[in-house]
Design an enzyme around this catalytic site. Structure first.
Site, PDB file in Angstrom:
ATOM      1  N   LEU A  33       0.875  -1.120  -0.175  1.00  0.00           N
ATOM      2  CA  LEU A  33      -0.079  -0.008  -0.060  1.00  0.00           C
ATOM      3  C   LEU A  33       0.938   1.323  -0.160  1.00  0.00           C
ATOM      4  CD1 LEU A  33      -2.558  -0.842   2.508  1.00  0.00           C
ATOM      5  CD2 LEU A  33      -2.801  -1.092   0.090  1.00  0.00           C
ATOM      6  N   GLY A  37       4.586   5.677   9.029  1.00  0.00           N
ATOM      7  CA  GLY A  37       5.579   6.605   9.922  1.00  0.00           C
ATOM      8  C   GLY A  37       6.591   5.490  10.356  1.00  0.00           C
ATOM      9  N   SER A  40       8.131   2.651   8.072  1.00  0.00           N
ATOM     10  CA  SER A  40       7.335   1.426   8.004  1.00  0.00           C
ATOM     11  C   SER A  40       6.781   1.207   6.689  1.00  0.00           C
ATOM     12  CB  SER A  40       6.340   1.410   9.085  1.00  0.00           C
ATOM     13  OG  SER A  40       5.429   2.414   8.960  1.00  0.00           O
ATOM     14  N   ASP A 165       0.582  12.696  17.032  1.00  0.00           N
ATOM     15  CA  ASP A 165       1.016  12.525  15.693  1.00  0.00           C
ATOM     16  C   ASP A 165      -0.190  13.011  14.796  1.00  0.00           C
ATOM     17  OD1 ASP A 165       2.822  12.837  13.538  1.00  0.00           O
ATOM     18  OD2 ASP A 165       2.961  10.611  13.128  1.00  0.00           O
TER      19      ASP A 165
END
Length: 392
Positions: A33, A37, A40, A165
């Protein structure tokens, strides 16, 4: 004969998957996909144990698999923070506005972590906003209310989870654009807040400072050069409320409240300590003052503005609900901070001097005077020459 250098094996070999690979003996990789963050990789996969029959009708076959690989540049505290995410992700399962995490596993001698999550067949708020530039007031308040519900879910635990975040990329919308799911808890803080003693304790590792600069609360600046113990005392719900204000502003205005040429410059974090956001009503009169005040209270960072800050997510929800009950009344509310008390960040279209410097030469006012003068002289010469011709 020259000796050949032997290629050194990496200290932390990376784990990557390809279509049809089986992960944890039950998930078949379908496709990659993209990147997430903390460097990864995120894959779409299917649970091979779920069959297409009525018994499994209520179970989702597709999942998202996030793989985080450690590398040599990561400090021990950073890798510990990822471990914290595993704990946090599992604790927020089965919440309406939070992405579900099904299982977490360590592989590769503990140097890679696999997080199996709910697959959201939809689009991020960031990508949806990029398509339409900005939302109507009705759309923006709709999505903001659901984001607030998600934050309320996180903040309602006995061990309060501060996301830290929040940004449009970490907010997913379902395919029908009706439901919101908050994702990515890679840098979350877990805080035990005792109402009896008035003390708080941070149980996650805070040795390293993370975040996406335009969405980071300026309170973080106080954490620079502080010890981990000192940092813990500075972590608060404002670390989520500030980005909420930025996101709400973006949804309504199509841009961030504070401008910068480089969003990767750490100095961006300090802009709200120097400047106030523009008065939204000056840019778009259709946006009610009540909503501007909500954004202002979320963003409040200057010492003189701290008194306006929200203390809980319920306060934000209450203000939004009061607006929704009577939108017309919200249009006539007073600004909490009047225009004449604001220090504005002059930039681009709002900076007349700077804007003039970027005008093309033919857009400058002197260009028209020169052209007018040339035309006048030319016309005069033509008339003079015509007269001389007649005299001959």
């Amino acid at each position: 004969m020259p000796t050949q250098k032997v290629k050194e094996e990496p200290k932390f070999p990376k784990v990557e998957f390809h279509p049809n690979d089986i992960v944890l003996n039950k998930y078949r990789i379908l496709n990659r996909l993209g990147s997430g963050g903390m460097s990864s990789i995120v894959y779409k996969a299917e649970d091979v144990n779920i069959k297409n029959d009525e018994f499994f009708a209520n179970k989702e076959k597709n999942v998202a698999i996030k793989v985080v690989n450690r590398d040599e540049t990561w400090k021990e505290g950073e890798w510990t923070k990822i471990h914290d995410e595993c704990v946090t992700s599992q604790r927020v399962a089965n919440k309406k506005n939070i992405v579900n995490t099904y299982e977490v596993a360590k592989i590769n001698n503990g140097n890679s972590i696999i997080i199996v999550m709910e697959y959201i067949d939809g689009i991020s708020l960031h990508d949806h906003l990029a398509k339409v530039d900005y939302f109507s007031v009705r759309e923006a308040t709709y999505y903001f209310a659901r984001i607030l519900d998600g934050i309320k879910e996180l903040h309602s635990f006995n061990e309060k989870i501060i996301h830290r975040d929040l940004k449009p990329e970490n907010i997913m919308l379902t395919k029908d654009l009706m439901q919101v799911k908050i994702i990515d808890f890679g840098i979350s803080s877990v805080m035990i807040d005792s109402t009896l003693s008035g003390e708080k304790k941070i149980v996650t590792n805070e040795e390293t400072i993370f975040g996406t600069y335009p969405y980071i609360s300026p309170d973080l600046k106080k954490m620079f050069k502080k010890t981990p113990v000192e940092r813990e005392k500075l972590i608060s719900v404002q670390f989520d409320f500030f980005p909420l204000g930025v996101i709400f502003y973006e949804m309504l205005m199509g841009e961030k409240p504070f401008k910068t040429a480089d969003e990767n410059d750490i100095s961006v974090i300090g802009l709200p300590l120097k400047y106030d956001m523009m008065c939204i009503s000056d840019i778009n009169p259709n946006i009610p003052t009540t909503l501007e005040n909500i954004i202002f209270r979320c963003l409040a960072s200057k010492d003189s503005d701290l008194k306006y800050r929200y203390q809980s997510v319920n306060e934000i929800i209450n203000d939004l609900n009061n607006y929704n009950k009577d939108p017309q009344k919200g249009a006539f509310a007073k600004l909490l901070k009047p225009k004449n008390e604001r220090t504005l960040q002059l930039y681009n279209a709002f900076n007349v001097i700077q804007q003039k410097q970027h005008e093309k030469f033919y857009e400058q006012h002197w260009f028209y005077w020169i052209m007018f003068t040339i035309a006048s002289v030319t016309l005069s010469l033509i008339v003079i020459l015509a007269c001389l011709h007649e005299l001959k």
